[in-house]
Design an enzyme around this catalytic site. Structure first.
Site, PDB file in Angstrom:
ATOM      1  N   ASP A  79       0.865  -1.181   0.000  1.00  0.00           N
ATOM      2  CA  ASP A  79       0.000   0.000   0.000  1.00  0.00           C
ATOM      3  C   ASP A  79       0.904   1.234   0.000  1.00  0.00           C
ATOM      4  OD1 ASP A  79      -2.133   1.716   0.020  1.00  0.00           O
ATOM      5  OD2 ASP A  79      -3.220   0.709   1.624  1.00  0.00           O
TER       6      ASP A  79
HETATM    7  C1  BGC Z   1      -5.275   3.044   0.366  1.00  0.00           C
HETATM    8  C2  BGC Z   1      -5.552   1.972  -0.660  1.00  0.00           C
HETATM    9  C3  BGC Z   1      -5.518   2.554  -2.051  1.00  0.00           C
HETATM   10  C4  BGC Z   1      -4.184   3.239  -2.269  1.00  0.00           C
HETATM   11  C5  BGC Z   1      -4.037   3.850  -3.658  1.00  0.00           C
HETATM   12  C6  BGC Z   1      -4.019   3.834   0.026  1.00  0.00           C
HETATM   13  O1  BGC Z   1      -3.847   4.925   0.863  1.00  0.00           O
HETATM   14  O2  BGC Z   1      -5.116   2.445   1.631  1.00  0.00           O
HETATM   15  O3  BGC Z   1      -6.802   1.373  -0.398  1.00  0.00           O
HETATM   16  O4  BGC Z   1      -5.727   1.555  -2.996  1.00  0.00           O
HETATM   17  O5  BGC Z   1      -4.036   4.274  -1.311  1.00  0.00           O
HETATM   18  O6  BGC Z   1      -4.875   4.923  -3.816  1.00  0.00           O
END
Ligand code: BGC
Length: 766
Positions: free
Chosen positions: A311
């Site tokens: 993530d």
């Molecule tokens: C979130 C994810 C998301 C990613 C990309 C992160 O901060 O936890 O769910 O897919 O950002 O946007």
């Protein structure tokens, strides 16, 4: 009239999806393997590590002198060339601020692929986006109810259709990779990402999750209408101890396997090709550093062979936030050795540089790099990117069409949940005068939530200006002249309450819209689950006017409303119902639609009594104890404008033996005067077991439609795996003993007898 319903839902399957909705198991086809191996053999270490690096769109966008992204957005060719031709970066994601037109996405993706194809090996780049309730970041897209509302429909066909439409519109935005669905089991009701989940029940999450994945991926993720899904966030993200986003969870292995793992097992079986990791820590181990979860469980037990992506910034955070790596470089080696294939860095070359150095110093084996790059290239081939790096703009005539919007509307109409209806005050007559008030009444932010045009959904009122807020939908329904609007209160502080009180005195009913504005992730953290005092005050003032108050909750998690729950004449849970949601709500309030949603979470009565419906028996409390399990509304609760009677719960045999199937039937009759839909939920309870059994667990459901007076027999099949649990050795077993089946108010006991414990999967752990 009695009809035999031929729906025989296998309890672990998704029998109601049509045959062509079933995703072909995406096997690693030999020809792709050969192509991948040939390509891999030509790649330098730098080219391989470039494939493992994911950067955000900001990193290739033009900025002003202060570093702010230029508006309107433009790709910076020089940055793009450096990223791809010098560093061989293989993957990009996200949006630089807010939603773009399809045309602009075409320019972005075309520029990216044009440069990627100038690189030595001509490997197309892979673009990913959070199209989590429709294509979040493309103007004019079809935005659906958020996952929590989709779960309230108890209708996997709608989740499947949402998946299909979102995939179509994501490809129409030239993007083949969707960071969805969230498969986190939402155990802690305070967590700001509750609304992004399919709720608190593992079976519901697993069933809806598998359905949407099949919709996203179709029979071939490589065709022009499908995308690869990303199951996220592996694992245990939905139960932070504090309720705040990305804070520690303590989850014993047994519980992890009992509650959190099943949706991911099902998603792997459904063919999901990529997976994103939980940013937080479990039992003191950040998941990005957990070789146990990312390799032993995910690869060896679940046999997942797709891409594991970190993530946002989470590899660096192993050093800067979690303190399990003394340097950023150590963090990179730790994460890659644990099993991360691709890192959302997302701005710079730190991951790239540190990983190359770590390989050269022998801290990360080349075999680990090859493994990751093989998976990444494989998915790029599966997605058809080598043949068609950019889609054809003319291929998507249905983008944002009325046909697609109708599905979003239908989902909202089946999600919205009637929680209270004193003296059948609802549906309201259309010839009355109403006051529409409350902070959620006239903002699209409460209707679309976070991940809508912007990350926080904070510009939703501009971007979705052509969509109906609750106020506008009610005005359209009964005529502007019959509707007064006063805000009455903000989300956190009272405003003009006296004006609202005076206005209430002049109408026949008050539609009071409370809840939450849009948010996601840490921005949505709260210190208190109680609905803010200003909103409670407004409700009490409205009740004092003596007018019937129809309380509408537009919210992503169950904010505590106990002090006003008894005061309203009716209460309707709207969740975050998406672009067409206010229209569906108005149709329900004024009787054009009969509500059929059911709660996908437990609605707590008190902020310190956060217990899931599958609580343990000791949480039920003693008869002399008023502090036992006593939520305001139970999971699965939801009323209708008609009434359903359950009868004749029947089991095909008095007991079940090794590997036998039990057929459970129940009659459901519409005893009211309106046509209605009913989600029929089957629970089982094990009365005694070696590990304290859950009071009850959802094992199957089926949504049916009944005309007034009509009866349908609903049939379920129950097998030994459906009544199994994870024992103290972390093994899935079905122990012999007495069980209870419960459907509606009907219950029936049966015995399970066996000589051996049932161990369903490979090594008995799943
Ligand atoms: C979130 C994810 C998301 C990613 C990309 C992160 O901060 O936890 O769910 O897919 O950002 O946007």
């Amino acid at each position: 009239m009695k009809k035999q319903l031929l729906l025989t839902l296998a309890l672990t399957g998704l029998g109601i999806l049509s045959a062509n909705a079933q995703t072909k198991k995406i096997s690693s086809s030999k020809s792709i393997d050969e192509k991948v191996n040939t390509l891999l053999s030509k790649m330098t270490l730098e080219e391989k590590v470039g494939q493992m690096t994911n950067l955000t769109l900001d990193a290739i966008s033009k900025t002003d002198a202060s570093g702010k992204i230029l508006e309107p957005h433009e790709i910076d060719e020089q940055k793009l060339k450096e990223k791809i031709l010098k560093y061989h970066i293989g993957s990009f994601q996200n949006v630089a601020g807010h939603a773009y037109s399809r045309e602009h996405w075409y320019q972005i993706i075309s520029a990216m692929q044009r440069v990627a194809l100038q690189d030595r090996l001509k490997i197309p780049a892979l673009y990913g986006i959070d199209a989590i309730h429709g294509v979040t970041y493309t103007l004019g897209s079809t935005l659906f109810p958020q996952e929590i509302a989709m779960a309230a429909t108890f209708n996997p066909t709608l989740a499947y259709q949402e998946g299909e439409i979102s995939a179509y519109e994501t490809r129409a935005s030239y993007i083949p990779w969707n960071f969805s669905p969230v498969l986190d089991v939402a155990k802690n009701q305070v967590w700001p990402r509750i609304y992004e989940t399919f709720g608190e029940d593992p079976y519901l999450v697993k069933t809806m999750g598998a359905a949407i994945i099949k919709g996203y991926q179709g029979n071939n993720v490589g065709d022009k209408y499908h995308v690869t899904s990303t199951m996220k966030h592996f694992l245990g993200y939905g139960d932070p101890l504090s309720g705040k986003d990305r804070t520690p969870a303590w989850i014993p292995d047994r519980y992890m396997r009992e509650y959190f793992l099943p949706p991911f097992i099902e998603a792997v079986k459904s063919g999901s090709r990529t997976l994103m990791v939980n940013s937080s820590e479990i039992n003191g181990v950040p998941v990005h550093a957990s070789k146990y979860l990312l390799t032993d469980v995910l690869r060896k037990e679940l046999k997942f062979n797709g891409i594991v992506i970190s993530d946002w910034m989470d590899v660096r955070y192993l050093h800067t936030r979690h303190h399990v790596a003394a340097t950023e470089k150590d963090a990179v080696a730790l994460a890659v050795n644990a099993g991360i294939d691709m890192c959302i860095v997302p701005y710079d070359y730190t991951f790239y540089n540190y990983l190359i150095q770590s390989v050269r110093e022998g801290k990360v084996p080349m075999s680990r790099i090859n493994e990751s790059v093989r998976r990444i290239l494989h998915v790029k081939y599966e997605l058809g990117l080598f043949d068609h790096p950019v889609g054809n703009p003319d291929d998507y005539p249905k983008f944002g069409s009325n046909e697609f919007k109708a599905v979003s509307y239908k989902a909202a109409a089946e999600a919205i949940t009637l929680l209270k209806n004193d003296n059948n005050i609802l549906p309201l007559k259309k010839n009355i005068k109403v006051l529409v008030t409350g902070p959620a009444a006239n903002t699209m932010r409460s209707i679309d939530g976070g991940w809508s045009y912007t990350w926080q959904g904070d510009q939703d009122d501009q971007y979705a200006a052509d969509k109906n807020t609750i106020l506008k939908a009610i005005q359209q329904k009964i005529g502007k002249e019959n509707v007064t609007y006063e805000a009455g209160s903000g989300f956190d502080s009272l405003q003009d309450v006296n004006t609202a009180v005076e206005a209430a005195k002049k109408v026949d009913a008050v539609v009071l819209c409370l809840g939450e504005s849009s948010y996601t992730e840490n921005v949505g953290n709260i210190d208190d689950l109680d609905l803010p005092a200003a909103q409670i005050d407004l409700a009490k003032q409205m009740v004092k006017t003596g007018r019937p108050v129809i309380l509408v909750m537009a919210e992503g998690r169950p904010r505590i409303i106990t002090s006003i729950a008894n005061l309203s004449a009716a209460t309707v849970m709207a969740y975050i119902p998406g672009n067409e949601g206010a229209n569906a709500l108005a149709d329900i309030l004024f009787g054009d639609v009969n509500p059929s949603g059911k709660l996908p979470f437990t609605y707590p009565r008190h902020a310190n009594a956060l217990v899931n419906y599958y609580r343990k028996n000791i949480e039920n409390g003693n008869p002399d104890d008023s502090h036992g399990y006593n939520p305001l509304y139970e999971f699965g609760y939801g009323l209708s404008y008609t009434a359903f009677k359950y009868s004749n719960l029947h089991l095909s045999k008095p007991d079940m033996r090794d590997n036998e199937m039990l057929t459970v039937t129940v009659d459901v009759t519409n005893i009211g005067s309106r046509k209605g839909k009913e989600a029929v939920l089957l629970y089982t309870s094990e009365l005694y077991a070696s590990i304290t059994p859950d009071t009850k667990r959802l094992r199957a459901f089926n949504k049916i439609s009944l005309q007034p007076g009509e009866t349908k027999t609903v049939t379920f099949k129950l097998n030994t795996k459906d009544i199994s649990f994870i024992n103290d050795l972390s093994q899935r077993v079905t122990e012999p003993g007495k069980f209870k089946v419960q459907i509606g108010d009907q219950t029936h006991d049966f015995d399970y007898r066996t000589s051996t414990h049932y161990q369903p999967d490979t090594n008995g752990k799943l």
